[in-house]
Design an enzyme around this catalytic site. Structure first.
Site, PDB file in Angstrom:
ATOM      1  N   GLY A   9     -15.597  45.025  16.989  1.00 31.14           N
ATOM      2  CA  GLY A   9     -14.273  44.570  17.462  1.00 31.14           C
ATOM      3  C   GLY A   9     -14.335  44.261  18.950  1.00 31.14           C
ATOM      4  O   GLY A   9     -13.359  44.438  19.686  1.00 31.14           O
ATOM      5  N   GLY A  12     -11.884  41.704  21.243  1.00 32.52           N
ATOM      6  CA  GLY A  12     -10.458  41.945  21.428  1.00 32.52           C
ATOM      7  C   GLY A  12     -10.100  42.362  22.842  1.00 32.52           C
ATOM      8  O   GLY A  12     -10.918  42.312  23.764  1.00 32.52           O
ATOM      9  N   GLN A  13      -8.840  42.814  22.983  1.00 33.68           N
ATOM     10  CA  GLN A  13      -8.313  43.137  24.317  1.00 33.68           C
ATOM     11  C   GLN A  13      -9.130  44.244  24.985  1.00 33.68           C
ATOM     12  O   GLN A  13      -9.468  44.151  26.159  1.00 33.68           O
ATOM     13  CB  GLN A  13      -6.833  43.556  24.199  1.00 33.68           C
ATOM     14  CG  GLN A  13      -6.144  43.639  25.546  1.00 33.68           C
ATOM     15  CD  GLN A  13      -4.794  44.356  25.503  1.00 33.68           C
ATOM     16  OE1 GLN A  13      -4.437  44.997  24.507  1.00 33.68           O
ATOM     17  NE2 GLN A  13      -4.046  44.251  26.579  1.00 33.68           N
ATOM     18  N   ASP A  53     -18.775  41.756  10.001  1.00 29.12           N
ATOM     19  CA  ASP A  53     -17.490  42.101   9.397  1.00 29.12           C
ATOM     20  C   ASP A  53     -17.555  43.568   8.988  1.00 29.12           C
ATOM     21  O   ASP A  53     -18.405  43.968   8.188  1.00 29.12           O
ATOM     22  CB  ASP A  53     -17.271  41.202   8.157  1.00 29.12           C
ATOM     23  CG  ASP A  53     -15.926  41.455   7.510  1.00 29.12           C
ATOM     24  OD1 ASP A  53     -15.294  42.497   7.806  1.00 29.12           O
ATOM     25  OD2 ASP A  53     -15.513  40.618   6.687  1.00 29.12           O
ATOM     26  N   ILE A  54     -16.635  44.351   9.511  1.00 32.93           N
ATOM     27  CA  ILE A  54     -16.652  45.798   9.252  1.00 32.93           C
ATOM     28  C   ILE A  54     -16.470  46.115   7.762  1.00 32.93           C
ATOM     29  O   ILE A  54     -16.831  47.191   7.295  1.00 32.93           O
ATOM     30  CB  ILE A  54     -15.573  46.482  10.100  1.00 32.93           C
ATOM     31  CG1 ILE A  54     -15.773  47.971  10.131  1.00 32.93           C
ATOM     32  CG2 ILE A  54     -14.213  46.135   9.638  1.00 32.93           C
ATOM     33  CD1 ILE A  54     -14.665  48.721  10.776  1.00 32.93           C
ATOM     34  N   TYR A 143       0.994  50.503  10.602  1.00 33.10           N
ATOM     35  CA  TYR A 143      -0.037  50.770  11.614  1.00 33.10           C
ATOM     36  C   TYR A 143      -0.098  52.268  11.938  1.00 33.10           C
ATOM     37  O   TYR A 143      -1.174  52.871  11.962  1.00 33.10           O
ATOM     38  CB  TYR A 143       0.316  49.951  12.855  1.00 33.10           C
ATOM     39  CG  TYR A 143      -0.574  50.139  14.055  1.00 33.10           C
ATOM     40  CD1 TYR A 143      -1.885  49.684  14.050  1.00 33.10           C
ATOM     41  CD2 TYR A 143      -0.073  50.732  15.219  1.00 33.10           C
ATOM     42  CE1 TYR A 143      -2.683  49.818  15.182  1.00 33.10           C
ATOM     43  CE2 TYR A 143      -0.866  50.862  16.345  1.00 33.10           C
ATOM     44  CZ  TYR A 143      -2.175  50.406  16.327  1.00 33.10           C
ATOM     45  OH  TYR A 143      -2.956  50.546  17.450  1.00 33.10           O
TER      46      TYR A 143
HETATM   47  P1  NAD Z   1      -7.507  43.440  19.310  1.00 37.02           P
HETATM   48  O1  NAD Z   1      -6.651  42.989  18.188  1.00 37.02           O
HETATM   49  O2  NAD Z   1      -7.362  42.776  20.632  1.00 37.02           O
HETATM   50  O3  NAD Z   1      -9.050  43.363  18.880  1.00 37.02           O
HETATM   51  C1  NAD Z   1      -9.492  43.748  17.620  1.00 37.02           C
HETATM   52  C2  NAD Z   1     -10.765  42.976  17.327  1.00 37.02           C
HETATM   53  O4  NAD Z   1     -11.202  43.340  16.005  1.00 37.02           O
HETATM   54  C3  NAD Z   1     -10.568  41.457  17.326  1.00 37.02           C
HETATM   55  O5  NAD Z   1     -11.476  40.853  18.228  1.00 37.02           O
HETATM   56  C4  NAD Z   1     -10.857  41.048  15.890  1.00 37.02           C
HETATM   57  O6  NAD Z   1     -11.509  39.790  15.765  1.00 37.02           O
HETATM   58  C5  NAD Z   1     -11.759  42.183  15.433  1.00 37.02           C
HETATM   59  N1  NAD Z   1     -11.772  42.279  13.961  1.00 37.02           N
HETATM   60  C6  NAD Z   1     -10.759  42.039  13.097  1.00 37.02           C
HETATM   61  N2  NAD Z   1     -11.187  42.184  11.837  1.00 37.02           N
HETATM   62  C7  NAD Z   1     -12.485  42.501  11.896  1.00 37.02           C
HETATM   63  C8  NAD Z   1     -13.479  42.781  10.911  1.00 37.02           C
HETATM   64  N3  NAD Z   1     -13.199  42.711   9.594  1.00 37.02           N
HETATM   65  N4  NAD Z   1     -14.726  43.108  11.322  1.00 37.02           N
HETATM   66  C9  NAD Z   1     -15.031  43.158  12.647  1.00 37.02           C
HETATM   67  N5  NAD Z   1     -14.126  42.900  13.624  1.00 37.02           N
HETATM   68  C10 NAD Z   1     -12.871  42.580  13.254  1.00 37.02           C
HETATM   69  O7  NAD Z   1      -7.303  45.019  19.449  1.00 37.02           O
HETATM   70  P2  NAD Z   1      -7.446  45.912  20.767  1.00 37.02           P
HETATM   71  O8  NAD Z   1      -6.165  45.853  21.495  1.00 37.02           O
HETATM   72  O9  NAD Z   1      -8.707  45.587  21.469  1.00 37.02           O
HETATM   73  O10 NAD Z   1      -7.514  47.346  20.085  1.00 37.02           O
HETATM   74  C11 NAD Z   1      -8.728  47.981  19.754  1.00 37.02           C
HETATM   75  C12 NAD Z   1      -8.405  49.315  19.107  1.00 37.02           C
HETATM   76  O11 NAD Z   1      -7.573  50.095  19.980  1.00 37.02           O
HETATM   77  C13 NAD Z   1      -7.636  49.214  17.791  1.00 37.02           C
HETATM   78  O12 NAD Z   1      -8.036  50.255  16.939  1.00 37.02           O
HETATM   79  C14 NAD Z   1      -6.191  49.446  18.213  1.00 37.02           C
HETATM   80  O13 NAD Z   1      -5.430  49.975  17.164  1.00 37.02           O
HETATM   81  C15 NAD Z   1      -6.380  50.467  19.316  1.00 37.02           C
HETATM   82  N6  NAD Z   1      -5.238  50.496  20.222  1.00 37.02           N
HETATM   83  C16 NAD Z   1      -4.956  49.437  21.023  1.00 37.02           C
HETATM   84  C17 NAD Z   1      -3.855  49.483  21.861  1.00 37.02           C
HETATM   85  C18 NAD Z   1      -3.501  48.337  22.761  1.00 37.02           C
HETATM   86  O14 NAD Z   1      -2.440  48.358  23.399  1.00 37.02           O
HETATM   87  N7  NAD Z   1      -4.348  47.307  22.872  1.00 37.02           N
HETATM   88  C19 NAD Z   1      -3.037  50.623  21.883  1.00 37.02           C
HETATM   89  C20 NAD Z   1      -3.335  51.666  21.010  1.00 37.02           C
HETATM   90  C21 NAD Z   1      -4.459  51.610  20.196  1.00 37.02           C
HETATM   91  N1  SER Z   2      -0.203  48.592  21.748  1.00 40.00           N
HETATM   92  C1  SER Z   2      -0.286  49.003  20.389  1.00 40.00           C
HETATM   93  C2  SER Z   2       0.659  48.233  19.547  1.00 40.00           C
HETATM   94  O1  SER Z   2       1.714  47.903  20.031  1.00 40.00           O
HETATM   95  C3  SER Z   2       0.012  50.478  20.272  1.00 40.00           C
HETATM   96  O2  SER Z   2      -0.924  51.026  19.435  1.00 40.00           O
HETATM   97  O3  SER Z   2       0.356  47.998  18.401  1.00 40.00           O
END
Ligand code: NAD
Ligand code: SER
Length: 315
Positions: A9, A12-13, A53-54, A143
C-alpha cells in the site's frame, strides 16, 4: 542480520512518505515498496517496487521469497468514506487482506508486522473527550468495524503465533506530499489546496465537527518509534491511541485565514458528517507516551504554517 522491509500500500497517503523515511533509515535496497498502483516518483525511483495485490497470496509469497523480507508494513485498506459505499470490498481488503498477511507471516517466518488501526474503532458510546485506550468501542461504520476486528486479529496472532504485531490508531492525517485516499478527514488536506488555488473551500463536514488529527511528520515519527522500540515496552498488541491535535473545520479555516486573509470557507455537510459524529473529539494517548515515549511535535498553528509553505512551493 539486516532487516528487509516490505511496505504494502506504498502508493497511498502514508506510504508515499513512510517509504522514503524507511529507506533513509534501512538503506534503499532494503525497503521494497509495493501496491496495485504505480507510486510517486520518489518511491518508484528511490528503490525496489513490486506491483502486488494483497488479495493474491501467491504474489505476496513470491515477493517475500525474492527479496528475503523480514518485516512487513501493511498499509493497504479502503478508508472510511469509500468503505461505506463499498462495504463488501472494504471488508475483503481490510480483513481478508490482513488475514492473508498474518498467515503468510506465520508460514514464511516474518516476525514483525506494522498494521495501522484508526480512531474509527470508537463509536457513539465512546467518551467524546479524551477517549481512553481501553473504553467502550461500538463502531457503527464498515471501516470502524473492520479496524476493530483487525485489532483483535493482530492481538490473537501475537498471542498464538508469536508475531510481533504493532499498531497505532491513527487520527485523521494531514500531509502535503500525497492526496488523501477517501476518508472522512480528507477535508483537512483539501482545504489547504483550495485556499491556495481559489481562496475558497466548501467543506463536506459541519463547521463544528471537531476530530482528532495529526500532521504527517508526527505520524511517521510515531510509526518508526513504535517499530524501533524494544519488544518488552510494547504492552498493547491490539493498537495504541496516539494524539496530535484536535480541531474543527471552522478552527482550521480561521487558522488558514491568518495566512490568507481573503480565504472563505463554507459548509455543506454530506453523509461523511455522520461518520465524524460517531467518533471522539479528542484522544487520551497517555499509555503510548508512557510505554514507548510517544510525543507529538506539531500543533494546529505549526502544522498550518508548514502545510501552506510546502504546498505553495508544490502548487
Ligand atoms: P490510502 O488510501 O492513501 O492508500 C492505500 C493504498 O493501498 C493505495 O495506494 C491503494 O492503491 C493500495 N491498495 C488498495 N488495494 C490494494 C490491494 N488489493 N493490494 C495492494 N495495495 C492496495 O490510505 P492511507 O491514508 O495511506 O492509509 C494507510 C493505512 O492507514 C490504512 O490502513 C488506513 O486505514 C490507515 N489510516 C489512515 C488514516 C489517514 O488519515 N490517512 C487514518 C487512520 C488510519
Ligand atoms: N482518516 C481516516 C478516515 O477518515 C481515519 O481513519 O477514514
Amino acid at each position: 542480520m539486516s532487516e528487509v522491509i516490505l511496505v504494502i500500500g506504498a502508493s497511498g497517503q502514508i506510504g508515499t512518505e513512510l517509504v522514503v523515511k524507511l529507506r533513509e533509515m534501512y538503506g534503499t535496497a532494503n525497503v521494497v515498496a509495493s501496491d496495485i498502483q504505480i507510486p510517486s516518483y520518489d518511491v518508484m525511483e528511490g528503490g525496489p517496487f513490486e506491483l502486488l495485490d494483497i488479495l493474491n497470496k501467491r504474489q505476496i509469497h513470491k515477493a517475500i521469497e525474492k527479496h528475503k523480507v523480514t518485516q512487513i508494513y501493511l498499509l493497504a485498506a479502503l478508508l472510511s468514506a469509500t468503505a461505506e459505499h463499498h462495504p463488501k470490498a472494504a471488508w475483503e481488503l481490510n480483513i481478508t487482506g490482513l488475514l492473508n498477511i498474518l498467515s503468510i507471516c506465520t508460514k514464511q517466518n516474518i516476525k514483525k508486522l506494522f498494521w495501522p488501526s484508526s480512531i474509527a474503532v470508537f463509536g457513539p458510546n465512546t467518551p467524546k473527550e479524551n477517549a481512553p485506550q481501553m473504553t467502550i468501542m461500538d463502531p457503527n461504520t464498515v471501516y470502524g468495524i473492520s479496524k476493530q476486528a483487525g485489532e483483535r486479529w493482530c492481538e490473537y496472532y501475537h498471542r498464538h503465533h508469536g508475531i510481533d504485531c504493532r499498531s497505532i490508531r491513527y487520527p485523521g492525517l494531514i500531509g502535503h506530499k500525497a492526496h488523501p485516499g477517501g476518508g472522512t478527514t480528507d477535508y483537512a488536506v483539501h482545504i489547504f489546496i483550495e485556499a491556495l488555488k481559489n481562496k475558497s473551500y466548501n467543506c463536506f463536514l459541519d463547521k463544528d465537527a471537531t476530530l482528532p488529527m495529526m500532521y504527517m511528520p508526527d505520524a511517521i515519527d510515531a510509526t518508526i518509534k513504535l517499530m524501533e522500540s524494544e519488544s518488552s515496552k510494547i504492552n498493547i498488541r491490539s493498537s495504541y491511541n496516539v494524539s496530535g491535535m484536535s480541531f474543527s473545520p471552522s478552527e482550521l479555516a480561521a487558522e488558514i485565514q491568518k495566512h490568507i486573509k481573503r480565504f472563505k470557507c463554507t459548509y455543506s455537510p454530506d453523509s461523511r458528517q455522520q461518520l465524524a459524529t460517531s467518533w471522539p473529539r479528542s484522544i487520551d494517548d497517555s499509555v503510548a507516551r508512557e510505554a514507548w515515549g510517544w510525543k507529538p511535535s506539531f500543533n494546529l498553528q505549526q502544522m498550518t504554517a508548514d502545510m501552506l509553505s510546502n504546498l505553495k512551493y508544490h502548487l
